[in-house]
Design a protein around this motif. Structure first.
Motif, short mmCIF file in Angstrom:
data_model
loop_
_atom_site.label_atom_id
_atom_site.label_comp_id
_atom_site.label_asym_id
_atom_site.label_seq_id
_atom_site.Cartn_x
_atom_site.Cartn_y
_atom_site.Cartn_z
N LEU A 175 0.83 -1.21 0.00
CA LEU A 175 0.00 0.00 0.00
C LEU A 175 0.87 1.26 0.00
O LEU A 175 0.50 2.28 -0.60
CB LEU A 175 -0.94 -0.01 1.21
N ALA A 176 2.02 1.19 0.65
CA ALA A 176 2.93 2.33 0.65
C ALA A 176 3.47 2.62 -0.75
O ALA A 176 3.90 3.74 -1.03
CB ALA A 176 4.09 2.07 1.61
N GLN A 177 3.39 1.61 -1.64
CA GLN A 177 3.81 1.79 -3.03
C GLN A 177 2.62 2.02 -3.96
O GLN A 177 2.76 1.99 -5.18
CB GLN A 177 4.60 0.56 -3.49
N GLY A 178 1.42 2.19 -3.36
CA GLY A 178 0.27 2.58 -4.16
C GLY A 178 -0.59 1.45 -4.68
O GLY A 178 -1.43 1.68 -5.57
N PHE A 179 -0.43 0.23 -4.16
CA PHE A 179 -1.28 -0.87 -4.63
C PHE A 179 -1.51 -1.86 -3.51
O PHE A 179 -0.74 -1.92 -2.54
CB PHE A 179 -0.66 -1.57 -5.85
N PHE A 180 -2.58 -2.63 -3.62
CA PHE A 180 -2.89 -3.73 -2.70
C PHE A 180 -2.55 -5.04 -3.40
O PHE A 180 -2.82 -5.17 -4.60
CB PHE A 180 -4.36 -3.70 -2.29
N PRO A 181 -1.97 -6.00 -2.69
CA PRO A 181 -1.59 -7.26 -3.36
C PRO A 181 -2.77 -7.91 -4.07
O PRO A 181 -3.86 -8.06 -3.50
CB PRO A 181 -1.10 -8.14 -2.21
N LYS A 182 -2.56 -8.27 -5.32
CA LYS A 182 -3.59 -8.97 -6.09
C LYS A 182 -3.59 -10.44 -5.70
O LYS A 182 -2.55 -11.08 -5.69
CB LYS A 182 -3.31 -8.81 -7.59
N ALA A 183 -4.76 -10.96 -5.38
CA ALA A 183 -4.85 -12.34 -4.88
C ALA A 183 -4.69 -13.35 -6.02
O ALA A 183 -5.30 -13.21 -7.08
CB ALA A 183 -6.19 -12.57 -4.19
N ALA A 184 -3.86 -14.35 -5.78
CA ALA A 184 -3.78 -15.48 -6.70
C ALA A 184 -5.03 -16.33 -6.56
O ALA A 184 -5.82 -16.17 -5.62
CB ALA A 184 -2.53 -16.31 -6.41
N ARG A 185 -5.21 -17.28 -7.44
CA ARG A 185 -6.41 -18.14 -7.39
C ARG A 185 -6.28 -19.22 -6.34
O ARG A 185 -7.26 -19.89 -6.00
CB ARG A 185 -6.65 -18.76 -8.77
N ALA A 186 -5.07 -19.43 -5.83
CA ALA A 186 -4.85 -20.37 -4.72
C ALA A 186 -4.10 -19.62 -3.63
O ALA A 186 -3.06 -19.01 -3.89
CB ALA A 186 -4.04 -21.58 -5.19
N LEU A 187 -4.64 -19.62 -2.41
CA LEU A 187 -4.10 -18.82 -1.32
C LEU A 187 -3.74 -19.69 -0.13
O LEU A 187 -4.36 -20.72 0.14
CB LEU A 187 -5.11 -17.77 -0.87
N SER A 188 -2.73 -19.24 0.64
CA SER A 188 -2.37 -19.89 1.89
C SER A 188 -1.60 -18.90 2.73
O SER A 188 -0.79 -18.12 2.22
CB SER A 188 -1.51 -21.14 1.66
#
Length: 306
Positions: free
Chosen positions: A215-228
Motif C-alpha cells: 500500500l505504501a507503493q500505491g497498490f494492494f496485493p492482487k490475490a492469486a487463485r490459490a491462497l495460503s
C-alpha cells in the motif's frame, strides 16, 4: 452428576468400537459398562450411542460429547503429567508457540538448547499458532510463550510483546516465473503479480505487514487463485500459482522449485516478537527474559547464509 469415570468409559467404548472390547480393556463387566453409559445419557438428557449386535454408532449429540470428553481427558492427563514432573523435582513444562512464518532455524534451535541447559528443570512443548491468536491462547492458559511475526492487531491487557530481532524480507517466486531470472526487485515492481498470501481483515502478522508495504507503493496485493497463509504457500509458489514476500529464513523450508529475490526497498524487513503473560509465573518469566537476552545479542544468525 457426571463422573470422570463415565467420561473415560464413554471414550473407551467409542475408541474400541464395541461394548465388549471396551469392557475387556477396562476389566469390568459389560453389563456394568452399559449401566454407566445409560446413567450418563440420563444425566445429559440425550441419546449418545446406538448399537446392534455387531457395532455402535454415535448420534450427533454423541459425536459432540465424544470430542469434548476426549479433550477434557487429554487436559487432565497433561495436568497430571506436569504435576508429576514438578513433584519429581523438576520445574515444569513451558508451552511455546511459533507462527508458521517464524521458522525455527538452526540458530534459534541453538538458542533454545542453551536455555534448556541453563534451566535443567524445564522442558519445552513446541507447536504452531497464528501470530494473531497466540496472545489469546496464552491469556486463556493454553500456552505460555509465543514467537510472532509483528504486527499483531488485537491488544490484550494481560499480555506483553517484546521485540526480539529483525529479519529482511525477500520475494519467493517459482523457478519457472520470468522473475526468477533477476537477482533483485522492488515492491513497486510487483504491482501486477498475483500473491498467494493476502491479509485476513482481522489478523496481523506477515500478510498484514506485506500488504502495508504494498500500500505504501500505491497498490494492494492482487490475490492469486490459490491462497495460503501457512508454509504451504511455498508449494503454491513452486507450482507457479503466484508469488509471496516472505522472511529470508523461509528459504530453509522452501521446496527446490522456489527461487528468492532480494528486495531493494529500504524498509523491507520484519520483526519477530515474544509474547508472554504480564503476570507470568516465576519459571515462565525467567525463561522468557533469558530468551530475550539471548535473542537480542548481535548478530543472531537466522540461517547459515545470513
Amino acid at each position: 452428576m457426571i463422573s470422570l469415570k463415565q467420561f473415560r468409559y464413554f471414550v473407551e467404548i467409542v475408541d474400541a468400537g464395541s461394548y465388549s472390547r471396551a469392557a475387556e480393556k477396562l476389566y469390568i463387566a459389560q453389563s456394568a459398562l452399559s449401566r454407566q453409559i445409560k446413567e450418563l445419557e440420563n444425566e445429559v438428557q440425550a441419546l449418545l450411542l446406538t448399537r446392534d449386535a455387531r457395532h455402535i454408532e454415535l448420534t450427533p449429540a454423541g459425536q459432540l460429547f465424544y470430542e469434548r470428553a476426549r479433550r477434557i481427558l487429554d487436559e487432565i492427563e497433561e495436568t497430571v503429567r506436569q504435576t508429576r514432573h514438578v513433584g519429581q523435582g523438576a520445574q515444569g513444562i513451558i508451552r511455546l508457540l511459533h507462527s508458521s512464518s517464524v521458522t525455527l532455524t538452526p540458530a534459534i534451535g541453538a538458542v533454545l538448547a542453551r536455555l534448556l541447559a541453563q534451566f535443567p528443570g524445564v522442558s519445552l512443548d513446541v507447536s504452531k499458532g497464528s501470530s494473531e491468536n497466540q496472545a489469546t491462547d496464552i491469556e486463556e492458559g493454553r500456552a505460555d510463550l509465543g514467537l510472532v511475526r509483528l504486527p499483531t492487531l488485537r491488544k490484550h491487557a494481560n499480555i506483553v510483546v517484546r521485540e526480539l530481532y529483525r529479519e529482511k524480507l525477500v520475494v519467493a517466486v517459482s523457478q519457472h516465473s520470468p522473475l526468477a531470472a533477476q537477482p533483485t526487485t522492488t515492491i513497486a515492481a510487483l504491482r501486477d503479480e498475483a500473491f498467494v498470501s493476502i491479509p485476513h481483515k482481522d489478523r496481523g502478522g506477515l500478510s498484514y505487514l506485506v500488504a502495508s508495504l504494498c500500500l505504501a507503493q500505491g497498490f494492494f496485493p492482487k490475490a492469486a487463485r490459490a491462497l495460503s497463509r501457512k508454509t504451504s504457500q511455498l508449494n503454491l509458489i513452486e507450482a507457479n500459482l503466484g508469488i509471496a514476500i516472505v522472511p529470508d529464513s523461509m528459504r530453509l523450508a522452501a521446496p527446490p522449485g522456489v527461487c528468492f529475490l532480494s528486495l531493494e526497498d529500504e524498509h523491507a524487513d520484519s520483526v519477530v516478537g515474544l509474547v508472554s503473560p504480564r503476570e507470568a509465573s516465576g519459571m515462565v518469566a525467567a525463561f522468557a527474559q533469558a530468551l530475550v537476552d539471548e535473542m537480542v545479542k548481535p548478530p543472531l544468525l537466522l540461517h547459515p547464509s545470513a
